[in-house]
Design an enzyme around this catalytic site. Structure first.
Site: not given
Length: 409
Positions: A69-70, A184, A206, A242, A331
């Protein structure tokens, strides 16, 4: 054995995906090769492309495989910005919701810092839902200067669903393309790329029972996109590299499985979520549910703020009790940072730091909810006794609380 309530972060590999992954890992062949093994791998990739397209309401040619997704978000946001600016140098504005995942948020901020983008952050209400009136106003203000609109389909922290259809209609009326991070939403609620009319949409393996490290950008066939990386020209010359045949095939198996059971699973998981929400409210009356009402949020999401305690302290204490959850906050270098999503929703920093996200998935059971409700009151009381971290590092404070609870020095 721990109870896992962090399916929004990643969910367990489905049986369907596991079987396909093992099968494909035992084979060889580069899908770009012309010999028999390469052609077999190419067939596996193209079959997967068709399966994912069917699950997402797209044409197979609109499925661009990525590493997750990123990458899909970065490819969409940067690629659309560069392509639109190339056509017209005045197109520098990006309209972006204030509650995006960091994959979009940081990409937009990078374009602002390094590429001269001008960003209009679209505000949300107290439930985390975008203000359509503000979007309309921004679109009417020199629409020819807007490169793109990017708004997520469903929020990863509080689970609120955005009015994507209305966002697309307003943006297209102004001649502006729309990207949506649907990582999501895909596999949790009905998602139809063609019916909604999006120009680009990001999904990930995932989150739906597929392996980590594979995802896709759904890209309209007429949409121009400047590549972020260059090489062999795979995936319509948009995303070189690839292709990971095994992961792609497993991703498709997971997509087919969730699409086939979406309605029944949404009802089942939504019922578990409702029982979890009712149970948390009964066990800790001070807890406040954040995000949209249940009808307007993801079926597996229950996000609360717990007053008077650090979210990380509560997380560690629940973990010691065998329940794994999430704070939804970041964080960095030991410096606590309240969730930008909760701050955009109007919460103050102290309240936002008491966040805890419980998310359910295809492997969740009623006993998982029971385990949380049994562990929560005691964990909350201990976390509340520790109080807010003050000037001490959140992680150090949470670790101290955990050691004290376990009786270690």
């Amino acid at each position: 054995m721990s109870v896992y309530l962090d399916h929004a972060a990643t969910t367990t590999l489905s049986a369907e995906a596991m079987a396909v992954l093992i099968r494909e890992l035992g084979r060889t062949g580069n899908p770009s090769s012309l010999h028999g093994s390469g052609r077999r791998a190419r067939r596996a990739v193209e079959d997967a492309r068709e399966a994912i397209a069917a699950a997402a309401g797209a044409h197979p040619s609109e499925v661009i495989f990525t590493s997750g997704g990123t990458e899909a978000d970065n490819l969409a946001v940067k690629g659309l910005f560069w392509a639109r600016r190339s056509e017209n140098p005045d197109r520098r504005r990006i309209l972006c919701s204030a509650v995006e995942h960091h994959a979009v948020l940081d990409a937009v901020e990078w374009l602002e810092k390094h590429e001269g983008a001008e960003v209009s952050w679209l505000p949300v209400d107290g439930a985390g839902v975008i203000d359509l009136d503000v979007l309309k106003t921004e679109l009417e203000r020199t629409p020819e200067s807007i490169a793109l609109v990017t708004v997520m389909w469903a929020n990863n922290e509080v689970g609120s669903l955005q009015p994507i259809r209305e966002i697309v209609e307003l943006s297209h009326a102004a001649g502006v393309p729309v990207h949506s991070d649907a990582v999501q939403a895909f596999g949790s609620v009905p998602v139809d790329f063609k019916a909604i009319g999006l120009d680009a949409m990001s999904i990930s393996g995932h989150k739906i029972g597929g392996p980590v490290g594979v995802g896709a950008l759904l890209l309209g066939r007429a949409v121009k996109l400047t590549p972020v990386q260059h090489g062999g020209g795979q995936e319509r010359d948009v995303r070189s590299g690839t292709l990971d045949t095994a992961s792609i095939a497993a991703f498709a198996a997971a997509a087919g499985a969730v699409a086939g059971s979406l309605q029944t699973e949404s009802v089942r998981i939504g019922g578990l979520r409702n029982r979890l929400i009712d149970g948390v409210r009964a066990a800790v009356p001070e807890a406040v549910l954040r995000g949209a009402p249940c009808a307007g949020r993801l079926p597996g999401n229950a996000h609360f703020t717990f007053p008077g305690c650090e979210g990380d302290s509560l997380l560690f204490l629940l973990d010691l009790a065998g329940v794994e959850s999430s704070t939804g906050s970041a964080c960095t270098a030991g410096v606590p940072r309240p969730s930008h999503v909760l701050l955009a929703m109007g919460l103050d920093e102290e309240t936002a730091r008491g966040a805890q996200r419980f998310t359910l998935g295809h492997a969740s059971k009623g006993s998982d909810v029971d385990a949380l409700l049994a562990a929560l009151p005691g964990a909350y009381q201990r976390a509340r006794q520790a109080g807010m971290a003050g000037h001490e590092s959140t992680i150090q404070t949470a670790a101290t609380v955990a050691r004290q609870a376990s009786g270690s020095s």
